[in-house]
Write an enzyme that holds these catalytic residues in place. Structure first.
Site, short mmCIF file in Angstrom:
data_model
loop_
_atom_site.label_atom_id
_atom_site.label_comp_id
_atom_site.label_asym_id
_atom_site.label_seq_id
_atom_site.Cartn_x
_atom_site.Cartn_y
_atom_site.Cartn_z
N HIS A 172 -4.14 3.67 -3.09
CA HIS A 172 -3.55 2.82 -4.12
C HIS A 172 -3.40 3.52 -5.47
O HIS A 172 -2.48 3.19 -6.23
CB HIS A 172 -4.39 1.54 -4.31
CG HIS A 172 -4.15 0.51 -3.27
ND1 HIS A 172 -4.70 0.60 -2.01
CD2 HIS A 172 -3.42 -0.63 -3.29
CE1 HIS A 172 -4.32 -0.46 -1.30
NE2 HIS A 172 -3.54 -1.21 -2.05
N ASP A 216 -9.63 -5.21 -2.12
CA ASP A 216 -8.35 -5.77 -1.69
C ASP A 216 -8.22 -5.63 -0.17
O ASP A 216 -7.11 -5.48 0.36
CB ASP A 216 -7.18 -5.08 -2.40
CG ASP A 216 -5.87 -5.86 -2.29
OD1 ASP A 216 -5.92 -7.08 -2.02
OD2 ASP A 216 -4.80 -5.24 -2.45
N ASN A 253 -1.14 -1.16 -9.45
CA ASN A 253 -0.41 -1.59 -8.27
C ASN A 253 0.32 -2.90 -8.53
O ASN A 253 -0.24 -3.83 -9.11
CB ASN A 253 -1.35 -1.73 -7.07
CG ASN A 253 -2.08 -0.43 -6.77
OD1 ASN A 253 -3.28 -0.32 -6.94
ND2 ASN A 253 -1.33 0.58 -6.36
N ILE A 309 2.69 -1.17 0.56
CA ILE A 309 1.25 -1.18 0.78
C ILE A 309 0.79 -2.64 0.87
O ILE A 309 1.17 -3.48 0.05
CB ILE A 309 0.50 -0.46 -0.36
CG1 ILE A 309 0.86 1.03 -0.37
CG2 ILE A 309 -1.02 -0.60 -0.18
CD1 ILE A 309 0.23 1.80 -1.51
#
Length: 377
Positions: A244, A267, A212, A301
């Site tokens: 993700h 996260d 990511n 995201i």
């Protein structure tokens, strides 16, 4: 005070065995196989794994670490602990240097109290082209001198900083971080394969949420992902929420790096544990729909709504890892990265009694932190 937990399937560094364990004064004093020598509290044949160690999380339960508000930090840490994260590092996002200094100083006090295991600066030294949910107006070129000021604000509790090494000043800032005993993480970067290699040689030993906010793998242009996976000095973070990264990509990472070089992270942002709606991540507005967090402006995201128990369960049930692999990635490897594996991160005599008791479907039954049972999630 002594407590014996019996009739358990204990996941230790040596494997999984049926047995029992004793807790005295917040520490593990005995770990045995088979039937316990005396009476105790039966766990009904459930699995017991070490408490999870999350090295990358921004909050939960509507509360945010980047706010720098101590009450919010306590609420977020308490929420994540009830989902099995007995050790947590607070991650900040890009903000002004003044706001980062203020938040770091406030969170350092909670590190003094033992609530937090450290502070992670995920910004502002990241690439604009790979900024994700970070405020583009607040991004900066890496600066060793500026970083030094942030480290002073943290009084030794800043444990990790994410840097895009290809930026002007990037390699110098990585070296400066490492010289101060801070983990340098490569992330939110547009580095080429060779530039990533330079970052690793300068001292980057962690990949911030691998895949990511990085260029993707390509067979003629491998980019930073290949450099990070192939180097034995680098540990890679993986966000295992099904959003993700595809489970196949997690299997690929674990196949390449092994459970000893891969860690599960959440996260998570403030929306973890909350319903759909609009939330804040630093200075950015985030929309949460169906548990997926994206920026209101642009749709990138924006962190996750994940908890470590879900990441662990998905690792076994969806990714296909063994219980031992998932345990290493959720507990022992991140503890080792933080340098705290001498007292937590595994079920070992002498370690803190940080334990997660799991039902057969790997949902959380109970959580023990430093020898005390926590309220149910």
């Amino acid at each position: 005070m002594s407590t014996t937990l019996t009739d358990a399937r204990v996941v230790t560094p040596g494997g999984v065995h049926e047995g029992w364990l004793t807790v005295e004064d917040g520490r593990l004093t005995h770990i045995g196989r088979g039937r316990a020598p005396g009476a105790g509290e039966s766990l009904g044949g459930r699995h017991v794994v070490p408490g999870f160690v999350d090295i990358h999380t921004h909050g939960g339960a509507g509360a945010s670490f980047p706010s720098g508000d101590q009450e919010q930090a306590r609420r977020a840490a308490d929420f994540q602990a009830r989902h099995g994260t007995t050790t947590i590092m607070a991650s900040l996002v890009t903000a002004s240097i003044a706001d980062l200094s203020r938040a770091t100083a406030a969170l350092a006090e909670l590190c003094d109290d033992g609530l937090l295991a450290g502070v992670h600066l995920e910004g502002p030294y990241i690439a604009p082209s790979r900024r994700g949910a970070h405020d583009p107006g607040l991004l900066r070129h890496p600066s060793p001198g500026e970083l030094s000021g942030l480290l002073r604000a943290g009084r030794g509790h800043v444990r990790m900083v994410t840097v895009a090494p290809e930026l002007p000043g990037g390699l110098e800032t990585v070296r400066a971080a490492v010289s101060e005993g801070v983990i340098a993480a490569l992330g939110h970067s547009d580095a080429t394969y060779d530039q990533a290699r330079e970052g690793i040689e300068a001292g980057c030993t962690v990949a911030t949420h691998l895949y990511n906010a990085l260029p993707p793998l390509h067979h003629r242009d491998p980019g930073p992902v290949a450099a990070l996976l192939e180097d034995p000095r680098v540990t890679v973070e993986l966000i295992n929420d099904g959003v993700h990264a595809h489970p196949a990509m997690l299997r690929l990472a674990v196949s390449a790096a092994g459970a000893s070089r891969a860690v599960l992270v959440t996260d998570a942002m403030a929306a973890a544990g909350m319903g759909d709606g609009t939330y804040r991540l630093g200075s950015m507005d985030v929309d949460v729909t169906g548990g997926t967090a994206t920026l209101v402006d642009g749709g990138a995201i924006a962190g996750s709504t994940l908890t470590m128990d879900t990441a662990f369960r998905r690792a076994v049930q969806d990714v296909g890892l063994t219980l031992e692999q998932a345990t290493e990635m959720a507990s022992h490897t991140p503890a080792r990265i933080l340098g705290i594996d001498s007292f937590t991160g595994s079920i070992t005599v002498g370690h803190q009694a940080d334990l997660v008791v799991l039902n057969d479907d790997l949902t959380v039954h109970r959580v023990m932190r430093r020898g005390a049972w926590l309220p149910a999630a």
